[in-house]
Design a protein around this motif. Structure first.
Motif, PDB file in Angstrom:
ATOM      1  N   MET A 189     -49.980  -4.075   6.841  1.00 56.64           N
ATOM      2  CA  MET A 189     -50.235  -5.635   6.963  1.00 56.64           C
ATOM      3  C   MET A 189     -51.124  -5.961   6.005  1.00 56.64           C
ATOM      4  O   MET A 189     -52.305  -5.362   6.108  1.00 56.64           O
ATOM      5  N   HIS A 204     -53.756  -5.728  17.372  1.00 58.03           N
ATOM      6  CA  HIS A 204     -54.109  -5.744  15.922  1.00 58.03           C
ATOM      7  C   HIS A 204     -55.796  -5.896  15.696  1.00 58.03           C
ATOM      8  O   HIS A 204     -56.371  -6.124  16.679  1.00 58.03           O
ATOM      9  N   ASN A 253     -52.583 -13.349  17.030  1.00 56.03           N
ATOM     10  CA  ASN A 253     -51.603 -12.166  17.469  1.00 56.03           C
ATOM     11  C   ASN A 253     -50.486 -12.553  18.236  1.00 56.03           C
ATOM     12  O   ASN A 253     -50.731 -13.022  19.427  1.00 56.03           O
ATOM     13  N   LYS A 281     -45.596  -7.218  12.996  1.00 52.59           N
ATOM     14  CA  LYS A 281     -46.642  -6.230  12.315  1.00 52.59           C
ATOM     15  C   LYS A 281     -46.402  -6.864  10.824  1.00 52.59           C
ATOM     16  O   LYS A 281     -46.509  -5.995   9.925  1.00 52.59           O
ATOM     17  N   LYS A 282     -46.727  -8.059  10.475  1.00 52.02           N
ATOM     18  CA  LYS A 282     -46.908  -8.657   9.223  1.00 52.02           C
ATOM     19  C   LYS A 282     -47.664  -9.799   9.434  1.00 52.02           C
ATOM     20  O   LYS A 282     -47.729 -10.529  10.469  1.00 52.02           O
ATOM     21  N   GLN A 339     -49.885 -13.152  13.184  1.00 49.64           N
ATOM     22  CA  GLN A 339     -49.446 -11.642  13.157  1.00 49.64           C
ATOM     23  C   GLN A 339     -48.275 -11.472  13.997  1.00 49.64           C
ATOM     24  O   GLN A 339     -48.404 -11.544  15.072  1.00 49.64           O
ATOM     25  N   HIS A 386     -52.294  -1.154  11.336  1.00 45.44           N
ATOM     26  CA  HIS A 386     -51.069  -1.337  10.780  1.00 45.44           C
ATOM     27  C   HIS A 386     -51.354  -1.526   9.278  1.00 45.44           C
ATOM     28  O   HIS A 386     -51.600  -2.454   8.754  1.00 45.44           O
ATOM     29  N   CYS A 440     -54.984  -5.036   8.453  1.00 46.69           N
ATOM     30  CA  CYS A 440     -55.082  -4.590  10.013  1.00 46.69           C
ATOM     31  C   CYS A 440     -55.402  -3.119   9.912  1.00 46.69           C
ATOM     32  O   CYS A 440     -54.784  -2.381   9.007  1.00 46.69           O
ATOM     33  N   ARG A 499     -60.297  -5.407  17.806  1.00 45.88           N
ATOM     34  CA  ARG A 499     -58.624  -5.327  18.401  1.00 45.88           C
ATOM     35  C   ARG A 499     -58.733  -6.310  19.380  1.00 45.88           C
ATOM     36  O   ARG A 499     -59.537  -6.699  20.438  1.00 45.88           O
ATOM     37  N   ASP A 509     -47.876 -10.282  18.583  1.00 43.85           N
ATOM     38  CA  ASP A 509     -47.068  -9.247  18.798  1.00 43.85           C
ATOM     39  C   ASP A 509     -47.398  -8.837  20.098  1.00 43.85           C
ATOM     40  O   ASP A 509     -48.375  -8.841  20.820  1.00 43.85           O
ATOM     41  N   LYS A 537     -51.958  -9.738  22.578  1.00 43.98           N
ATOM     42  CA  LYS A 537     -51.059 -10.830  22.011  1.00 43.98           C
ATOM     43  C   LYS A 537     -51.725 -11.944  22.831  1.00 43.98           C
ATOM     44  O   LYS A 537     -52.329 -12.033  23.861  1.00 43.98           O
TER      45      LYS A 537
END
Length: 236
Positions: free
Chosen positions: A147, A105, A99, A80-81, A77, A144, A141, A120, A101, A123
């Motif tokens: 995603m 997420h 994750n 945000k993809k 992830q 977001h 997600c 949730r 990011d 990172k």
């Protein structure tokens, strides 16, 4: 007087053993395997026009099963993809959602055969999810909406993902009878019975999408409610 000492006779059995031990070992025969390749053309819903590019389709051979690898399939992830956008998984294999990011997420799926909510997490952490049933699965997600990930569970390791031109190549295929199947993230599918006896270049195949972009993006959160924020399309 010189005594002559007779040399012990070597039996036929002993000689055979000596010859066998001294002979070089024969190399095991290599199993035959071939490459199956071709092109896939993808039409928009309605079948009148083609897409701009033909990537994000999984092409695989049905007709044989291979064990699931012990190693999980990695999905990042990032930005945000979900990366990759489409992910082939061998039946019984685990998908590991990393994750990468700075933001949290929440990976989830509401598919009937494999519904889950990984919660949730921040990172550099990850969560695992096993896939034990064949078929395509949507993953999202909960934070977001843009995603979107497609997981396609296949029966064996003989698969490929198309490039932008629709090209695919499946290597190390044992000789045999198969059904070549293809599935695209817009919902279209196609299949073709094939016989693999040598390296094979298949005729071009085509499939027609069953959904358009807005239909794919218009999904609910894990509680079946609308997302609070509107999304900016990742496809257009």
């Amino acid at each position: 007087m010189i005594e002559l000492t007779a040399r012990p006779a070597i039996s036929i059995v002993t000689l055979s053993v000596l010859l066998f031990v001294g002979a070089p070992l024969a190399k095991p025969a290599q199993a035959e395997s071939y490459t199956v390749e071709g092109n896939l053309k993808i039409y928009k819903k309605g079948g009148k026009r083609t897409l701009w590019r033909y990537n994000n389709a999984v092409v695989y051979l049905d007709g044989v099963s291979t064990p699931a690898p012990a190693e999980p399939v990695a999905v990042d992830q990032r930005g945000k993809k979900f990366r990759p956008r489409i992910c082939p998984v061998i039946k019984g294999q685990v998908v590991r959602f990393y994750n990468m990011d700075r933001v949290e997420h929440n990976v989830f799926s509401t598919e009937e055969k494999n519904s889950f909510d990984l919660g949730r997490y921040p990172k550099e952490e990850y969560r695992d999810q096993a896939y034990d049933e064949l078929g395509p699965y949507k993953v999202y997600c909960n934070i977001h909406k843009a995603m979107i990930l497609d997981i396609v569970v296949v029966p064996n390791r003989y698969y490929a993902v198309t490039d932008k031109k629709g090209r695919y190549e499946i290597a190390d295929v044992p000789p045999g009878e198969y059904v070549l199947k293809a599935w695209h993230i817009y919902g279209g599918s196609v299949e073709l019975p094939i016989s693999v006896k040598q390296d094979t270049e298949l005729p071009e195949l085509s499939l027609t999408s069953t959904r358009v972009v807005r239909e794919i993006e218009d999904h609910l959160d894990k509680e079946g409610k609308e997302y609070k924020k509107k999304i900016k399309s990742l496809y257009r």
